[in-house]
Design a protein around this motif. Sequence first.
Motif, PDB file in Angstrom:
ATOM      1  N   ARG A 364       0.549  -0.437   0.436  1.00  0.00           N
ATOM      2  CA  ARG A 364      -0.218  -0.436   0.242  1.00  0.00           C
ATOM      3  C   ARG A 364       0.432   1.463   0.602  1.00  0.00           C
ATOM      4  O   ARG A 364       0.828   1.865  -1.018  1.00  0.00           O
ATOM      5  CB  ARG A 364      -1.098  -0.276   1.005  1.00  0.00           C
ATOM      6  N   LEU A 368       1.223   3.952  -2.893  1.00  0.00           N
ATOM      7  CA  LEU A 368       0.646   5.662  -1.610  1.00  0.00           C
ATOM      8  C   LEU A 368       1.912   6.462  -2.152  1.00  0.00           C
ATOM      9  O   LEU A 368       1.668   7.542  -2.985  1.00  0.00           O
ATOM     10  CB  LEU A 368       0.532   6.113  -1.078  1.00  0.00           C
ATOM     11  N   ARG A 371       1.463   7.410  -6.601  1.00  0.00           N
ATOM     12  CA  ARG A 371       0.645   8.354  -6.737  1.00  0.00           C
ATOM     13  C   ARG A 371       0.975   9.824  -6.115  1.00  0.00           C
ATOM     14  O   ARG A 371      -0.074  10.630  -5.938  1.00  0.00           O
ATOM     15  CB  ARG A 371      -0.463   7.693  -6.164  1.00  0.00           C
ATOM     16  N   SER A 372       1.652  10.106  -5.279  1.00  0.00           N
ATOM     17  CA  SER A 372       2.003  11.207  -4.684  1.00  0.00           C
ATOM     18  C   SER A 372       3.001  12.650  -5.104  1.00  0.00           C
ATOM     19  O   SER A 372       4.115  11.804  -5.663  1.00  0.00           O
ATOM     20  CB  SER A 372       2.159  11.273  -3.134  1.00  0.00           C
TER      21      SER A 372
END
Length: 411
Positions: A364, A368, A371-372
């Motif tokens: 996870r 994250l 995508r940040s």
Amino acid sequence: MRARNSLLVPRMGSVRLLLLTVLVSTLIAAGLVAALAGFAASVLPQAVSSELARSPRTAISIYGGFGAAQARIDRPQVAAALRRAFGSIPFTTYAGVWSDPITLPAQSQSKTVSLLQAAALDGIRGRVRLTAGRWPSRTAPGDPVEALAPASVAGDLRLPLGRTVVLRDRQSGARVRFRLTGLYRPGNGADPYWALDLIGSSGSSPASGFITYGPLIVPPGAFSGGGLATGGVTWLAAPRISAVGAGQLRPAARRIAQTMTYLAGSPDLGGLQASSGLPAALSGVATRLVVARSLLLVGVLELLLLAGAALTLTARTLVTQREEESALLAARGAGRWQLARLALAEALLVAVVGTAAGLLIGGRLAGLLARSGQLRPAGLRVSGTPSEVWWTMAAVLLLCTGVMVWPALRP
């Protein structure tokens, strides 16, 4: 005996707290290491494909200024050389046949010689759109050559649609009859396909005292039927960028550079010209990939070092807390290897639970991270669990288990 049991109760509480500390340390280390390993295994290959897709001139363009006889000799040799260059990387090849320069009627008071070139290009239908007229049909021997002209220079050509005009081949002086059936515009001027075009997307190519218009798009039969003389041949080899693996970057760059040298230097091929920015792009991306992987590896090693140090201190404290318990078990007949097996079972239980939870959290976290921040516009995705992550988790499991068991094995 009651006094001894009363002393063991707080010690058992301390042991549970230490085991919980080991579990949390293993979980944090495994989660962060899994995130970095997953990011390196899933995101970096996507970044490689994305950067290569943005690189200019990633196709190999080849040109030979010769007639049909030499073109027939070169065609199989060029195809074989391109297969050697790309190896297992899928690629698409397009070919174009170009006419001799054709003289256009001179404009009054103009010192510039206006020329025209016609071409039969593979795959052209899907890359242009008609702005007027229709596509040319197959040319029968003796009939005028039907052609499409670039809409951007239609006024300069002064060739009326639907009417037959007679022009002259500048090399041989032979008469060439054309019938213009329509006008076209390139669909996407940035498409690497247009490296096949000798004139350019503007439809004209000026030189000292000359300006060449075109290409007039003609069917392939215009050359084989004797209507047009072959004045040159072009090839374009475009790899499927998404299929280029990270391990193929440097070998492919080396093979492509060698192939281009061979094509341009072989006297048997009639003097070909080969150009491409692909070897430089592949080498540059390979260098940046090594740097990125090295930085991630440094981060993983630092995390493992910190996790090992924290677990070592905790494991030594845990052994100290259990000295009385171990002495009591030894007094009842337990040998050193029995105590070691108990410590191993406990260490495996804690390490497996912490590593498994860290693996889930790390997946996870990697998604994250992809995508940040500045990575969000790139559209990178982390999916599944690559084999590199499993190997990394196995290393974390062995490290944590070994660090916990080692103090118990020492006398």
